[in-house]
Design a protein around this motif. Structure first.
Motif, PDB file in Angstrom:
ATOM      1  N   TYR A  97       0.799  -1.219   0.000  1.00 15.08           N
ATOM      2  CA  TYR A  97       0.000   0.000   0.000  1.00 15.08           C
ATOM      3  C   TYR A  97       0.838   1.278   0.000  1.00 15.08           C
ATOM      4  CZ  TYR A  97      -4.396  -2.487   0.864  1.00 15.08           C
ATOM      5  OH  TYR A  97      -5.509  -3.287   0.742  1.00 15.08           O
TER       6      TYR A  97
ATOM      7  N   GLN B   4      -2.176  -0.045   8.302  1.00 11.20           N
ATOM      8  CA  GLN B   4      -2.728  -1.158   7.517  1.00 11.20           C
ATOM      9  C   GLN B   4      -3.606  -2.098   8.343  1.00 11.20           C
ATOM     10  OE1 GLN B   4       0.813  -1.595   4.209  1.00 11.20           O
ATOM     11  NE2 GLN B   4       0.974  -2.819   6.048  1.00 11.20           N
TER      12      GLN B   4
ATOM     13  N   LEU C 284      -6.877  -2.640   6.523  1.00 13.92           N
ATOM     14  CA  LEU C 284      -6.840  -2.712   5.066  1.00 13.92           C
ATOM     15  C   LEU C 284      -6.904  -4.162   4.592  1.00 13.92           C
ATOM     16  CD1 LEU C 284      -4.130  -0.020   4.167  1.00 13.92           C
ATOM     17  CD2 LEU C 284      -6.612   0.229   4.245  1.00 13.92           C
TER      18      LEU C 284
END
Length: 694
Positions: free
Chosen positions: A606, A642, A645
């Protein structure tokens, strides 16, 4: 005759006194200080924007809102209490004006106290001109000017324009002005979302902002609020049921007015946005730096930024000086000589971090350790350049050499000196370069590139740059990766391979350069905002994103796999810290001569992050840490960033093949090779022979 002379004199006086009124009574271009708002995309609702920060100017917090966005309850509340005949008069209320004048200037007292006779139009005049009340004859002449100006406004503008301007310029407490800012501050809502009771509470403030403040004097505010609701009921603007429900509603103010209205210290990200918008306003609109800065702080702009509030907050919390990462023994004082005074001063280590996504959006920036105490202070993540040490190897040596076919994933190169140099301390010749790892000992055998990268061996990087050519490395860094701080003196083996630069590179530019290893080889110029709009929604700046295929997809994927070994390899320089949980990660550590600068550049599927730690002065970091602080900071921030995510992998390349190679030589492995591993190659760039050693 006396009356005629007086009338002529009064007309002449009013014409002269109001001759410059077009400067501040032009409702098409009201020159007031409006609050600029920075927005961030809501991490939990992509495509939706939430308020990130308000830029306070020195005078007021004011946000313009168009009349068609203002609820009717808000309009009715103000008209009921301030000017119930607003739609019927021509700017003044004759009866109330005469009565107020008799009460003020004759012995006849019609009221027990001074009574206001100002219409909404007259109050707007006062707000725009700031022609304030004075006692005696001065007050009389001010009132005459106000009446004349109100008539003028009514002749030139519609009632709706006058009402819209009034609701956006009325004074609330402290630095607060306008109903939108009032709704934001007192109720944490857009004005379109306030309840009937909250609309009346805002209308209650203007008569005496301190006395009726919902913060300072909530009981007074509720009393006047309920009176306004009664007037609205009496004027048939609301029903009995709506009235009963509104007066029963508890006054709940969600934020402290004085705190919100004051000038908060901006974050490092906000500072970066301001600097970038100032620069772009100069370039795109021809403003001076002063004009651009004033426009930002007072122009009521809407700036849509790229910040991720979750990441920005995680960074700010990680960079405290009493935490586990940079605090304790890692926050060691040093004594240096002040360059200006020559006196001995104590300094402490600093740190910086910049994170971007693979579209080039800058999502988080911190430019120093500890609490930020000033607006637009030094942002080390963006404005400071430092020698980058071994983090130069992937971008200055291995990636361009691999892309041009000089090396492959496991090419064996000699771990031995490249040349002799004069030692600056002993003045004797010594071998160069020395390996930081292993106390400068050379193995004097060929070592595969991937393992040299894993162990951060200096020798292999220098031999790679020699094959590539320092000039080609410099061209790649400056013209493809847009690194702006390099100079021609850096065109040499040391700067291009080992990062011993004349000046250095900023963390932001390092993050942007490394991003190509996580997005298929694409370089995108990083940016911190997408658009800048006026309060009315007109776009005045729109960021143009530029991208280039810096290296091939094949090279990007092969380099990604090689950088993975830095974290998971048995001799990886970041193995002690490891990567963040839940997702795969790759990266590279970097240390400059004498431990003056410590770096880590880390990538996840990411985000790409550059993290730096060191003193502002070029002095050694004599700290025996258990876990590398820049690497640990990256890991901690990414674990938060994250956490929610969806899992995903780095992009791959279909034309990359895997082969088994000998870890001792880098050639294709035979059955006799005791140490084997999987390598990543392309058909036209793979080991040409099997292992000669086994």
């Amino acid at each position: 005759m006396v009356g005629s002379v007086a009338a002529v004199w009064l007309a002449s006086y009013l014409v002269d006194a109001t001759k410059d009124d077009d400067r501040f009574l032009n409702l098409n271009d009201v020159k007031l200080a409006y609050t600029t708002i920075l927005y961030a995309e809501d991490p939990e609702n992509p495509g939706q924007y939430v308020e990130y920060h308000r830029l306070r100017n020195d005078t007021e917090n004011r946000v313009w809102v168009d009349l068609d966005k203002i609820p009717q309850d808000v309009i009715d509340a103000f008209i009921s209490i301030e000017d119930k005949d607003f739609y019927n008069h021509k700017g003044i209320n004759i009866k109330r004006t005469i009565a107020a004048a008799i009460n003020e200037y004759t012995p006849i007292k019609l009221f027990s106290s001074r009574q206001g006779a100002s219409t909404i139009t007259q109050q707007l005049v006062k707000n725009l001109t700031e022609d304030m009340d004075v006692e005696g004859m001065g007050g009389l002449f001010r009132k005459l000017r106000e009446i004349f100006r109100a008539w003028t406004l009514e002749k030139n503008y519609s009632k709706d324009m006058i009402l819209e301007a009034y609701l956006n310029t009325l004074r609330l407490s402290g630095q607060l002005g306008g109903i939108q800012a009032g709704a934001n501050v007192y109720f944490d809502k857009d004005i379109s979302e306030v309840t009937l009771a909250q609309a009346a509470s805002i209308a209650a403030i203007t008569n005496a902002p301190t006395y009726y403040s919902p913060i300072a004097n909530p009981e007074n505010n509720v009393e006047r609020r309920d009176y306004i609701l009664y007037l609205m009921l009496e004027n048939e603007m609301i029903t009995q049921q709506e009235y009963d429900e509104a007066v029963a509603e508890e006054l709940v103010v969600v934020t402290d007015h004085e705190t919100v209205a004051s000038s908060d210290v901006t974050s490092y990200f906000t500072d970066m946005v301001i600097d970038q918008v100032v620069a772009d306003l100069q370039t795109e609109l021809g403003m001076t730096a002063g004009e651009a800065t004033s426009y930002i702080y007072s122009g009521g702009l809407r700036i849509y930024t790229t910040v991720n509030p979750i990441i920005q907050t995680a960074m700010e919390e990680e960079f405290v000086i009493d935490g586990d990462t940079f605090g304790g023994k890692n926050y060691k004082e040093a004594v240096v000589k002040d360059k200006a005074t020559g006196e001995q001063i104590i300094i402490y280590p600093q740190a910086a971090m910049a994170t971007i996504d693979y579209d080039g959006k800058i999502v988080g920036v911190v430019g120093g350790l500890g609490e930020k105490t000033a607006d637009r202070s030094l942002n080390r993540a963006v404005d400071s350049v430092r020698p980058v040490g071994s983090t130069m190897k992937p971008i200055g040596a291995y990636a361009p050499a691999l892309d041009m076919g000089y090396i492959n994933y496991s090419t064996g190169l000699p771990d031995m000196p490249f040349k002799k140099i004069e030692d600056p301390e002993t003045k004797e010749e010594r071998d160069w370069p020395r390996n930081y790892v292993g106390e400068g000992i050379y193995e004097e055998i060929n070592i595969p590139v991937v393992h040299a990268l894993e162990r951060s061996l200096n020798t292999i990087a220098v031999w790679t740059v020699d094959m590539l050519g320092p000039d080609n490395a410099y061209d790649f860094l400056t013209n493809t990766l847009n690194i702006t701080s390099l100079v021609p003196a850096d065109i040499d083996h040391g700067p291009m391979a080992l990062g011993s630069l004349s000046y250095g590179i900023s963390p932001l530019e390092m993050a942007a350069a490394y991003a190509m290893f996580g997005n298929g080889g694409v370089y995108t110029t990083p940016y911190c905002y997408t658009t800048v709009e006026t309060a009315q929604g007109d776009i005045i700046l729109e960021k143009q994103v530029t991208t280039v295929q810096a290296i091939s997809e094949d090279t990007a994927y092969i380099m990604n796999r090689a950088l993975r070994q830095v974290i998971v390899g048995s001799r990886g320089t970041a193995a002690a810290v490891g990567g963040p949980s839940r997702m795969e990660s790759v990266g590279k550590t970097g240390t400059t001569s004498d431990d003056m600068d410590h770096w880590f550049i880390g990538l996840t599927p990411y985000y790409c992050t550059a993290s730096w730690w060191g003193y502002d002065e070029q002095i050694p970091l004599t700290v025996n840490y258990s876990k590398h602080p820049p690497t640990l900071a990256w890991k901690n921030v990414m674990n938060i960033a994250q956490e929610n995510l969806e899992y995903k992998n780095f992009p791959t390349s279909n034309s990359v093949i895997t082969l088994t190679y000998c870890k001792d030589t880098g050639d294709l492995a035979t059955e006799s090779c005791p140490n084997q591993a999987t390598g990543y190659y392309t058909e036209d760039n793979k080991p040409a022979t099997t292992c000669y050693m086994h």
